[in-house]
Design a protein around this motif. Sequence first.
Motif, PDB file in Angstrom:
ATOM      1  N   SER A   1       0.850  -1.183   0.000  1.00 55.17           N
ATOM      2  CA  SER A   1       0.000   0.000   0.000  1.00 55.17           C
ATOM      3  C   SER A   1       0.884   1.231   0.000  1.00 55.17           C
ATOM      4  CB  SER A   1      -0.916  -0.001   1.229  1.00 55.17           C
ATOM      5  OG  SER A   1      -1.497   1.269   1.438  1.00 55.17           O
ATOM      6  N   ASP A   2       0.433   2.260  -0.717  1.00 55.83           N
ATOM      7  CA  ASP A   2       1.206   3.498  -0.742  1.00 55.83           C
ATOM      8  C   ASP A   2       1.031   4.285   0.545  1.00 55.83           C
ATOM      9  OD1 ASP A   2      -1.440   3.971  -1.224  1.00 55.83           O
ATOM     10  OD2 ASP A   2      -1.123   5.548  -2.703  1.00 55.83           O
ATOM     11  N   ILE A   3       0.249   3.769   1.497  1.00 54.64           N
ATOM     12  CA  ILE A   3       0.023   4.450   2.771  1.00 54.64           C
ATOM     13  C   ILE A   3       0.546   3.632   3.939  1.00 54.64           C
ATOM     14  CG2 ILE A   3      -1.741   5.350   4.340  1.00 54.64           C
ATOM     15  CD1 ILE A   3      -3.441   5.871   1.843  1.00 54.64           C
ATOM     16  N   VAL A   4       0.064   2.393   4.062  1.00 57.47           N
ATOM     17  CA  VAL A   4       0.406   1.581   5.223  1.00 57.47           C
ATOM     18  C   VAL A   4       1.891   1.220   5.241  1.00 57.47           C
ATOM     19  CG1 VAL A   4      -0.124  -0.535   6.490  1.00 57.47           C
ATOM     20  CG2 VAL A   4      -1.933   0.671   5.268  1.00 57.47           C
TER      21      VAL A   4
ATOM     22  N   PHE B   1       1.872   6.370  19.629  1.00 59.47           N
ATOM     23  CA  PHE B   1       2.107   5.601  18.404  1.00 59.47           C
ATOM     24  C   PHE B   1       1.473   6.266  17.185  1.00 59.47           C
ATOM     25  CE2 PHE B   1       1.813   1.496  15.927  1.00 59.47           C
ATOM     26  CZ  PHE B   1       3.177   1.254  15.896  1.00 59.47           C
ATOM     27  N   GLY B   2       1.360   7.576  17.207  1.00 59.10           N
ATOM     28  CA  GLY B   2       0.797   8.280  16.059  1.00 59.10           C
ATOM     29  C   GLY B   2      -0.677   8.555  16.225  1.00 59.10           C
TER      30      GLY B   2
ATOM     31  N   ALA C   1       4.241  -8.979  14.389  1.00 56.51           N
ATOM     32  CA  ALA C   1       3.032  -8.153  14.471  1.00 56.51           C
ATOM     33  C   ALA C   1       2.680  -7.642  13.081  1.00 56.51           C
ATOM     34  CB  ALA C   1       3.256  -6.969  15.423  1.00 56.51           C
ATOM     35  N   ALA C   2       1.479  -7.085  12.980  1.00 55.72           N
ATOM     36  CA  ALA C   2       1.018  -6.468  11.731  1.00 55.72           C
ATOM     37  C   ALA C   2       0.401  -5.116  12.067  1.00 55.72           C
ATOM     38  CB  ALA C   2       0.013  -7.355  11.026  1.00 55.72           C
ATOM     39  N   LEU C   3       0.629  -4.135  11.209  1.00 55.26           N
ATOM     40  CA  LEU C   3       0.141  -2.779  11.437  1.00 55.26           C
ATOM     41  C   LEU C   3      -1.192  -2.572  10.736  1.00 55.26           C
ATOM     42  CD1 LEU C   3       0.787   0.095  12.572  1.00 55.26           C
ATOM     43  CD2 LEU C   3       1.772   0.610  10.323  1.00 55.26           C
ATOM     44  N   TRP C   4      -2.191  -2.049  11.480  1.00 51.95           N
ATOM     45  CA  TRP C   4      -3.501  -1.746  10.926  1.00 51.95           C
ATOM     46  C   TRP C   4      -4.172  -0.724  11.829  1.00 51.95           C
ATOM     47  CZ3 TRP C   4      -6.946  -6.350   8.876  1.00 51.95           C
ATOM     48  CH2 TRP C   4      -7.398  -6.023   7.584  1.00 51.95           C
ATOM     49  N   THR C   5      -5.386  -0.320  11.473  1.00 54.21           N
ATOM     50  CA  THR C   5      -6.131   0.539  12.384  1.00 54.21           C
ATOM     51  C   THR C   5      -6.797  -0.333  13.450  1.00 54.21           C
ATOM     52  OG1 THR C   5      -8.200   0.436  11.136  1.00 54.21           O
ATOM     53  CG2 THR C   5      -6.615   2.173  10.528  1.00 54.21           C
TER      54      THR C   5
ATOM     55  N   ALA D   1       8.130   4.373   8.744  1.00 51.48           N
ATOM     56  CA  ALA D   1       8.389   5.592   9.508  1.00 51.48           C
ATOM     57  C   ALA D   1       8.193   5.376  11.004  1.00 51.48           C
ATOM     58  CB  ALA D   1       7.466   6.706   9.014  1.00 51.48           C
ATOM     59  N   LEU D   2       7.164   4.616  11.378  1.00 50.94           N
ATOM     60  CA  LEU D   2       6.870   4.397  12.794  1.00 50.94           C
ATOM     61  C   LEU D   2       7.836   3.416  13.438  1.00 50.94           C
ATOM     62  CD1 LEU D   2       2.958   4.134  12.783  1.00 50.94           C
ATOM     63  CD2 LEU D   2       4.315   5.913  13.877  1.00 50.94           C
TER      64      LEU D   2
END
Length: 308
Positions: free
Chosen positions: A221-224, A280-281, A254-258, A230-231
């Motif tokens: 993804s161009d966002i996630v 964490f943002g 782990a996996a990053l998501w909302t 960056a995080l």
Amino acid sequence: VSTMGLAFITIVVPLSYYGVTKIQPRKLAISVVISIVLLGGLTLASRAVHTVLAEKQENPYLHFTLEENLAGATEVAFHREALPAVEPAGSPTLDRIRQTGRLRVGFGPHVIPFSYFNAANELVGYDIAFAYALARDLGVGLELTAITDWATLNNDLKAGRYDLAVGGVYVTDERLQAVTVSKPYLQSQLALIVRSENAHRYLSGPRIKREKGLKIATFKSDIVEPMARALLPQAEIVIVPHYDALLRDESIDAALWTLEQARAWAAANPGFSAVVPTDFGGPLLIAYLMRPNSGQFANFLNQWLDLQ
């Protein structure tokens, strides 16, 4: 147990006092062994019976279905591949939808709880129900196409392959400039999907950012993907097709998501938890995307959202 203990003390104390007790090591050892065997057998039998008798908690997300007044009132067609492009210089989006009698919707196939397949392999989710309701209220049919590459979503919208893109879509500066974005209908904090036994390790954002050797999954993804890099600058970022990869690859930490998406995914997969680390943002805004210059359609959509 309490009664037997009281009886044992009541009998042994007087007998010991009068000196009529005698310890027999062999019989004592046999009694201890038999007690341990019986206790172990009872424990194993209890666990076996528990798995049969205990009420299993079914994951509600995998059993959700669309309401009959939505599914039965709309003509639907599914497409495995993207539809042909529509000339961008053609009629406005809303006019084209009404003229063709079709609402083209691109959806993410693995974005629980927004758009996903339930246990019966039916396409469900908040955004899918939204698409059905929108097509019904417009009086048109619905054409659903899975989004296979989020990186080309803006170009697919510009080409007119979709009138609408749904599936937990994030609002970004780039998307605001490239396509038409509806008003946000949800904001959700960033979270990590982790194995439940390790959840306590991911409570502090600053500590996670400093930790080396972590393997963090994200989809292309161009966002996630840039957000993950960056995080978590010290972590190894792994690109996966979707987060079911966590079930197969135990090396992924782990996996990053909302939070909304991570919580729903974890509920559908026992043994995993959604964790929101501190510092964490900020939260992400979630909205619907339309073709560029879809002002008339966007106005209609936003007012329709208010009515809903």
